[in-house]
Design a protein around this motif. Structure first.
Motif, short mmCIF file in Angstrom:
data_model
loop_
_atom_site.label_atom_id
_atom_site.label_comp_id
_atom_site.label_asym_id
_atom_site.label_seq_id
_atom_site.Cartn_x
_atom_site.Cartn_y
_atom_site.Cartn_z
N ASP A 11 0.83 -1.20 0.00
CA ASP A 11 0.00 0.00 0.00
C ASP A 11 0.87 1.25 0.00
O ASP A 11 0.92 2.01 0.96
N ALA B 35 2.98 4.16 -3.06
CA ALA B 35 3.18 4.57 -4.45
C ALA B 35 4.30 3.75 -5.07
O ALA B 35 5.31 3.46 -4.45
N HIS C 168 -3.82 1.90 -2.59
CA HIS C 168 -2.94 2.33 -3.68
C HIS C 168 -3.08 1.43 -4.89
O HIS C 168 -3.03 1.89 -6.04
#
Length: 291
Positions: free
Chosen positions: A74, A76, A149
């Motif tokens: 979770d 970027a 994400h």
């Protein structure tokens, strides 16, 4: 005896002896400490992508051993790993090792299953790989459960590709609405027993369970730490759960499921300096709910 002498040359005997000596030396406390230090340095530097380090009792303990505060999927960059080929941005074709799961998925759909819950299904790579081999009805729903994400990236990709059957959720409770639970290469990134607990809490038990590319061990359960090289060049670290195979199966049978089939994917699990944690292959299992 002549054949034995011909096969065991002085060079091969010397090589065998050197290997035995190296193995014996590696068990000495000082040598073992040096080996661990070298391995740990390479691991933290990202020199062994998808490598493992350490053996822990819990996911939390493994996460605390990571050199960065943020671990897991979770975050970027984790939605941009190895889903696309770098040449044309397309999803990679389905490898032959996926056929056992597809073999059981197809008849489940043909028998009337209309809702699939893809547990930890990432951005939809299995859907994109399998859909060309499946005749999905218009009303079929393929729902992917994952962390925010990942689901946000998956929704964007699905819009770009016009994937009309595909949807995403962060709500684990949606598992009770499914006819098929599909988990491919995802359970090892969750706590041991996660699937069993989710099914016990579900509003109803899905009739079909397809477990694929799952890390199971024949005699023990443990958690290790995995390193993953992102395409951006950054290194991510994920706690990695290897469940006890018999306990995993027994837990699902206790819920009312019958094991119909089992298969393997030849990929060994090795944690350096922990030979007791070796497993020869990843596991696949198909269960049906007993009527």
């Amino acid at each position: 005896m002549r054949e034995l002498r011909r096969r065991h040359t002085p060079f091969s005997v010397a090589r065998w002896a050197s290997r035995k000596a190296a193995h014996a030396l590696s068990t000495w406390p000082g040598i073992r400490h040096v080996r661990y230090a070298i391995h740990r340095w390479e691991f933290l530097a990202g020199r062994n992508d998808s490598g493992y380090s350490g053996v822990f009792s819990t996911v939390e303990e493994a996460a605390r051993s990571a050199p960065i505060a943020v671990t897991g999927y979770d975050q970027a960059g984790m939605a941009d790993l190895h889903v696309y080929s770098q040449a044309n941005g397309e999803f990679r074709p389905m490898p032959p090792t996926e056929y056992p799961a597809l073999f059981w998925l197809r008849p489940a759909i043909e028998s009337g299953a209309r809702r699939l819950f893809d547990l930890g299904g990432y951005v939809g790579h299995v859907y994109y790989q399998y859909s060309g081999y499946l005749d999905l009805p218009d009303a079929f729903s393929w729902t992917i459960y994952d962390v925010p994400h990942i689901t946000q990236a998956g929704e964007r990709i699905a819009r770009e590709r016009g994937a009309r059957h595909l949807s995403f959720t962060n709500d684990l409770g949606a598992i009770g609405e499914a006819d098929i639970v599909f988990a491919a290469g995802s359970l090892q990134y969750l706590k041991e027993g996660f699937l069993h607990e989710a099914l016990r809490a579900a509003s109803r038990l899905p009739p079909h369970l397809i477990i694929h590319r799952t890390a199971l061990h024949p005699s023990r359960s443990f958690v290790t730490l995995q390193s993953i090289n992102q395409r951006s060049g950054r290194i991510a670290f994920c706690p990695y759960t290897v469940a006890h195979r018999e306990r995993f199966i027994d837990g699902l049978q206790a819920l009312g499921y019958e094991q119909i089939d089992a298969w393997t994917k030849q990929r060994a699990i090795d944690v350096p300096l922990h030979p007791e944690c070796h497993a020869d292959a990843y596991s696949g299992l198909y269960f049906r709910l007993r009527s």
